[in-house]
Design a protein around this motif. Structure first.
Motif, PDB file in Angstrom:
ATOM      1  N   PHE A   1      50.351 -42.393  -9.591  1.00  0.00           N
ATOM      2  CA  PHE A   1      49.228 -42.430  -8.660  1.00  0.00           C
ATOM      3  C   PHE A   1      49.181 -43.765  -7.922  1.00  0.00           C
ATOM      4  O   PHE A   1      49.054 -43.818  -6.691  1.00  0.00           O
ATOM      5  CB  PHE A   1      47.924 -42.207  -9.440  1.00  0.00           C
ATOM      6  CG  PHE A   1      46.689 -42.462  -8.623  1.00  0.00           C
ATOM      7  CD1 PHE A   1      46.277 -41.555  -7.669  1.00  0.00           C
ATOM      8  CD2 PHE A   1      45.956 -43.631  -8.797  1.00  0.00           C
ATOM      9  CE1 PHE A   1      45.156 -41.805  -6.897  1.00  0.00           C
ATOM     10  CE2 PHE A   1      44.849 -43.885  -8.031  1.00  0.00           C
ATOM     11  CZ  PHE A   1      44.438 -42.967  -7.073  1.00  0.00           C
ATOM     12  N   LEU A   2      49.308 -44.869  -8.677  1.00  0.00           N
ATOM     13  CA  LEU A   2      49.251 -46.192  -8.038  1.00  0.00           C
ATOM     14  C   LEU A   2      50.404 -46.378  -7.070  1.00  0.00           C
ATOM     15  O   LEU A   2      50.246 -46.959  -5.985  1.00  0.00           O
ATOM     16  CB  LEU A   2      49.309 -47.284  -9.110  1.00  0.00           C
ATOM     17  CG  LEU A   2      48.011 -47.551  -9.856  1.00  0.00           C
ATOM     18  CD1 LEU A   2      48.240 -48.580 -10.936  1.00  0.00           C
ATOM     19  CD2 LEU A   2      46.955 -48.049  -8.886  1.00  0.00           C
TER      20      LEU A   2
ATOM     21  N   LEU B   1      49.752 -47.233  -3.257  1.00  0.00           N
ATOM     22  CA  LEU B   1      50.196 -48.486  -2.636  1.00  0.00           C
ATOM     23  C   LEU B   1      51.179 -48.220  -1.497  1.00  0.00           C
ATOM     24  O   LEU B   1      51.154 -48.913  -0.475  1.00  0.00           O
ATOM     25  CB  LEU B   1      50.847 -49.389  -3.689  1.00  0.00           C
ATOM     26  CG  LEU B   1      49.863 -49.992  -4.700  1.00  0.00           C
ATOM     27  CD1 LEU B   1      50.601 -50.667  -5.830  1.00  0.00           C
ATOM     28  CD2 LEU B   1      48.953 -50.995  -4.010  1.00  0.00           C
TER      29      LEU B   1
ATOM     30  N   LEU C   1      49.074 -47.255   1.420  1.00  0.00           N
ATOM     31  CA  LEU C   1      48.466 -48.436   2.049  1.00  0.00           C
ATOM     32  C   LEU C   1      49.501 -49.198   2.864  1.00  0.00           C
ATOM     33  O   LEU C   1      49.225 -49.688   3.953  1.00  0.00           O
ATOM     34  CB  LEU C   1      47.870 -49.356   0.973  1.00  0.00           C
ATOM     35  CG  LEU C   1      46.646 -48.815   0.244  1.00  0.00           C
ATOM     36  CD1 LEU C   1      46.207 -49.783  -0.833  1.00  0.00           C
ATOM     37  CD2 LEU C   1      45.519 -48.570   1.226  1.00  0.00           C
TER      38      LEU C   1
ATOM     39  N   ARG D   1      35.645 -46.468  -8.684  1.00  0.00           N
ATOM     40  CA  ARG D   1      36.217 -46.938  -7.438  1.00  0.00           C
ATOM     41  C   ARG D   1      36.353 -48.467  -7.437  1.00  0.00           C
ATOM     42  O   ARG D   1      37.353 -49.021  -6.990  1.00  0.00           O
ATOM     43  CB  ARG D   1      35.325 -46.481  -6.275  1.00  0.00           C
ATOM     44  CG  ARG D   1      36.133 -46.249  -5.029  1.00  0.00           C
ATOM     45  CD  ARG D   1      35.329 -45.835  -3.849  1.00  0.00           C
ATOM     46  NE  ARG D   1      35.944 -46.393  -2.666  1.00  0.00           N
ATOM     47  CZ  ARG D   1      37.115 -45.992  -2.196  1.00  0.00           C
ATOM     48  NH1 ARG D   1      37.794 -45.060  -2.792  1.00  0.00           N
ATOM     49  NH2 ARG D   1      37.631 -46.548  -1.115  1.00  0.00           N
TER      50      ARG D   1
ATOM     51  N   TRP E   1      36.619 -50.259 -10.060  1.00  0.00           N
ATOM     52  CA  TRP E   1      37.679 -50.596 -11.006  1.00  0.00           C
ATOM     53  C   TRP E   1      39.048 -50.459 -10.335  1.00  0.00           C
ATOM     54  O   TRP E   1      39.915 -51.308 -10.459  1.00  0.00           O
ATOM     55  CB  TRP E   1      37.562 -49.657 -12.205  1.00  0.00           C
ATOM     56  CG  TRP E   1      38.691 -49.779 -13.155  1.00  0.00           C
ATOM     57  CD1 TRP E   1      38.885 -50.758 -14.080  1.00  0.00           C
ATOM     58  CD2 TRP E   1      39.817 -48.907 -13.267  1.00  0.00           C
ATOM     59  NE1 TRP E   1      40.048 -50.534 -14.756  1.00  0.00           N
ATOM     60  CE2 TRP E   1      40.640 -49.414 -14.283  1.00  0.00           C
ATOM     61  CE3 TRP E   1      40.201 -47.726 -12.613  1.00  0.00           C
ATOM     62  CZ2 TRP E   1      41.833 -48.798 -14.653  1.00  0.00           C
ATOM     63  CZ3 TRP E   1      41.380 -47.116 -12.981  1.00  0.00           C
ATOM     64  CH2 TRP E   1      42.184 -47.644 -13.992  1.00  0.00           C
ATOM     65  N   MET E   2      39.185 -49.353  -9.564  1.00  0.00           N
ATOM     66  CA  MET E   2      40.441 -49.134  -8.838  1.00  0.00           C
ATOM     67  C   MET E   2      40.718 -50.301  -7.888  1.00  0.00           C
ATOM     68  O   MET E   2      41.834 -50.783  -7.793  1.00  0.00           O
ATOM     69  CB  MET E   2      40.344 -47.845  -8.003  1.00  0.00           C
ATOM     70  CG  MET E   2      40.922 -46.622  -8.638  1.00  0.00           C
ATOM     71  SD  MET E   2      42.597 -46.880  -9.169  1.00  0.00           S
ATOM     72  CE  MET E   2      43.314 -47.377  -7.610  1.00  0.00           C
TER      73      MET E   2
ATOM     74  N   LEU F   1      41.819 -53.201  -9.605  1.00  0.00           N
ATOM     75  CA  LEU F   1      43.151 -52.979 -10.156  1.00  0.00           C
ATOM     76  C   LEU F   1      44.227 -53.215  -9.099  1.00  0.00           C
ATOM     77  O   LEU F   1      45.277 -53.799  -9.381  1.00  0.00           O
ATOM     78  CB  LEU F   1      43.251 -51.551 -10.697  1.00  0.00           C
ATOM     79  CG  LEU F   1      44.446 -51.264 -11.599  1.00  0.00           C
ATOM     80  CD1 LEU F   1      44.394 -52.139 -12.827  1.00  0.00           C
ATOM     81  CD2 LEU F   1      44.454 -49.802 -12.015  1.00  0.00           C
ATOM     82  N   ILE F   2      43.967 -52.762  -7.886  1.00  0.00           N
ATOM     83  CA  ILE F   2      44.979 -53.007  -6.859  1.00  0.00           C
ATOM     84  C   ILE F   2      44.676 -54.289  -6.093  1.00  0.00           C
ATOM     85  O   ILE F   2      45.225 -54.550  -5.034  1.00  0.00           O
ATOM     86  CB  ILE F   2      45.154 -51.808  -5.895  1.00  0.00           C
ATOM     87  CG1 ILE F   2      43.834 -51.450  -5.239  1.00  0.00           C
ATOM     88  CG2 ILE F   2      45.730 -50.614  -6.598  1.00  0.00           C
ATOM     89  CD1 ILE F   2      43.972 -50.362  -4.196  1.00  0.00           C
TER      90      ILE F   2
END
Lengths: 170, 441
Positions: free
Chosen positions: A22-23, A27, A30, B2, B4-5, B8-9
């Motif tokens: 998912f990340l 990313l 983005l 959200r 937290w997300m 996280l990024i």
């Protein structure tokens, strides 16, 4: 107790794999959006396209006539580039030529353009794939006229004489 | 969630500044998740056999530290390579270590050492090979070195699993064909980038179709024929298939002429029919593929066990450590995908396939952004190679294709394969670093 802990950890293992996925996708998305914004900005900042050779003003001092690149697949020769012609200008793939054409269809010593009695002559030097003048294969040395198209391999030039020369000839 | 997300990024309001602006930070975040993933797997394995000590969790931490160290060194050095490839490779390596440890801890430790060697090779390439374009100048040396490396095992090789492709070097064995595939891509990229126009437009016309002369396609066909012949003598069919597929992909990418692909496929079909008639081991593979149940006790045993394992996994799998992958012969090399799918189920297996697809996607993106023909062809060729290899072995394990013994890149046990794949990763990153520098300026 241990069984429950193991079950939880096993699902966590799988969950973390999907969290990574998912990340990764997030990313990358983005990154793509960022690129789109950047290229849109770049599109606004790019100046007007470079005028093609035919409209370009002759630069003073170069004298004589010139070849203008009309089309070329090779990034080294870009459409609109000018090459003033001297007494004898050699064309070919070899690096010793006055005008190097890095085209796989060009021979090492492909052709030359020489001036005689106020005229420019184009002569093929026994090239493998030929020199084309206005899309006709050149058999013998030929006089170039203003606006003639010379093609070697995938590269097409236009022969341009200065306006004042044309006047002096008339 | 959200918020937290976002934390996280690493987002602070404008979260789009991360992905392109700070590639290494992206990479670190993803690597941290891979570390947690590997630690969760290692903890399961530790809890199942507490007697073996904390070796597995310690290995997971060490592995994560190794990957993060590489990323940090790049950050300090200002390396601008693609930020997604290293995390992808890390997740493959983590899966590899966890499942190898589960199958046999000895394999996991050996693989761990090879992984560290691979990371060192990766760092060396990204630091010493900035001027990778000099590689384009030695194409005939690659062809020669490749041919020699393929010839050696025929005379001095040892046979393993029906393929005579191994060289015994003192304490360990090397599989030269794993490295020759890189040489093949280097040769093709260099040759095709020089002759791209001639091959795509042709210098002569036959029946109204422009065809290139023999001086253009001769070396290509020669190189291809030699490698294929050698591989047939080594009985290494999977590698031959990968070489041929990569060759076709690169010719198509450089010329954009579908005719070459059809011509190549016709050649391939002729070769396949011929080797089916000539070689017993090829015929056996095809028959097992068509109906493995007839050969359950003999040559079909491996594939049948693999199918049982895949079916036993169900949706979410038997759970890490709770399956029976030990029944599949060669489960640590060619059949590791069956073990992964048995214990993590359809979800785990699909995740692995999707991760390979993302690897290929990043690779082709690097090829598209490359600054010259050689770099573009090199990146596209290496990516095609990687994708084909993953496809061929996963297809073999799931009985989509006849089984041909090749490794699952970065996951299967095997030092030659792992180091060769890290060289490929290094080359891709160097190419993307150059493109990144260009776009930054």
């Amino acid at each position: 107790m241990l069984g429950v802990l193991l079950a939880v950890l096993r699902y966590l293992f799988l969950f973390l794999l999907y969290l990574f996925l998912f990340l990764l996708v997030r990313l990358m998305y983005l990154g793509l959006r960022e690129e789109a914004v950047l290229s849109a900005d770049a599109g606004r900042q790019v100046p007007a396209p470079v005028p093609s050779g035919r409209q370009q003003q002759p630069s003073a001092g170069s004298g004589g006539s010139r070849l203008v690149v009309l089309a070329s697949p090779d990034p080294g020769l870009q459409a609109g580039m000018n090459f003033p012609l001297g007494e004898n200008t050699s064309l070919g793939r070899g690096t010793k030529n006055d005008l190097v054409i890095a085209d796989p269809f060009a021979s090492l010593e492909h052709a030359h353009i020489f001036s005689r009695e106020g005229q420019y002559w184009l002569e093929d030097l026994g090239s493998l794939n030929g020199t084309y003048l206005n899309e006709v294969r050149l058999e013998r040395p030929t006089v170039l006229a203003d606006g003639d198209r010379v093609r070697i391999g995938g590269v097409t030039f236009q022969f341009v004489r200065w306006a004042y020369e044309m006047e002096s000839c008339d | 969630m959200r918020e937290w997300m976002k934390s996280l990024i690493g987002a602070r309001g404008n979260d789009s500044a991360i992905a392109a602006g700070q590639p290494r930070r992206c990479e670190l975040l993803l690597l941290a998740v891979v570390g947690l993933y590997m630690l969760a797997g290692a903890t399961v394995l530790y809890l199942m056999h507490p007697a073996s000590g904390l070796m597995a969790p310690a290995g997971a931490v060490l592995g994560t530290v190794a990957f993060i160290t590489v990323s940090l060194i790049w950050q300090v050095a200002g390396f601008r390579g693609d930020p997604f490839l290293l995390p992808l490779v890390a997740v493959f390596s983590a899966t590899s270590l966890v499942f190898l440890y589960r199958i046999n801890p000895f394999y996991a430790w050996r693989q761990f050492v090879w992984l560290l060697a691979g990371l060192v090779v990766l760092l060396l390439i990204t630091f010493l090979l900035h001027n990778y374009r000099v590689l384009a100048d030695y194409k005939y040396i690659y062809a020669l070195a490749g041919a020699v490396a393929l010839l050696l095992p025929i005379f001095f090789g040892v046979e393993q699993g029906g393929a005579r492709s191994w060289l015994n070097l003192g304490g360990f064995q090397v599989q030269p064909s794993e490295f020759v595939k890189i040489l093949l891509v280097l040769f093709l990229a260099s040759f095709l980038s020089e002759n791209r126009l001639v091959l795509s437009e042709g210098t002569r016309s036959v029946l109204g179709i422009g065809l290139p002369g023999p001086q253009e396609w001769g070396p290509l066909l020669g190189m291809w024929g030699i490698s294929l012949l050698l591989l047939i003598f080594q009985k290494d069919l999977g590698t031959a298939l990968i070489y041929f597929g990569t060759f076709l992909a690169m010719v198509y990418i450089s010329t954009a002429r579908v005719a070459y692909v059809f011509f190549g496929l016709a050649l391939f079909l002729a070769g396949a029919a011929g080797s089916f008639q000539l070689f017993g081991h090829v015929r056996q593979r095809v028959e097992v593929w068509l109906n493995p149940w007839r050969y359950v006790e003999t040559s079909g045993y491996q594939v049948v066990q693999s199918l049982f394992a895949l079916a036993a996994g169900g949706m979410t799998g038997a759970g890490l450590g709770a399956g029976h992958p030990g029944y599949i012969p060669a489960v640590h090399t060619d059949f590791i995908f069956a073990a992964i799918t048995e214990e993590t189920g359809l979800l785990g297996g699909m995740a692995v396939i999707v991760l390979y697809m993302f690897f290929v996607y990043r690779g082709f993106r690097i090829a598209l952004s490359a600054r010259n023909d050689f770099a573009a062809l090199l990146a596209a060729g290496l990516t095609a190679l990687m994708g084909l290899q993953a496809f061929i072995i996963i297809g073999g394990v799931t009985k989509l294709l006849p089984l041909t013994g090749v490794t699952l890149p970065f996951v299967s046990y095997g030092g030659s394969s792992l180091v060769a794949n890290f060289i490929i990763l290094g080359l891709l990153l160097v190419i993307s670093h150059e493109a990144g520098e260009y776009h930054a300026n």
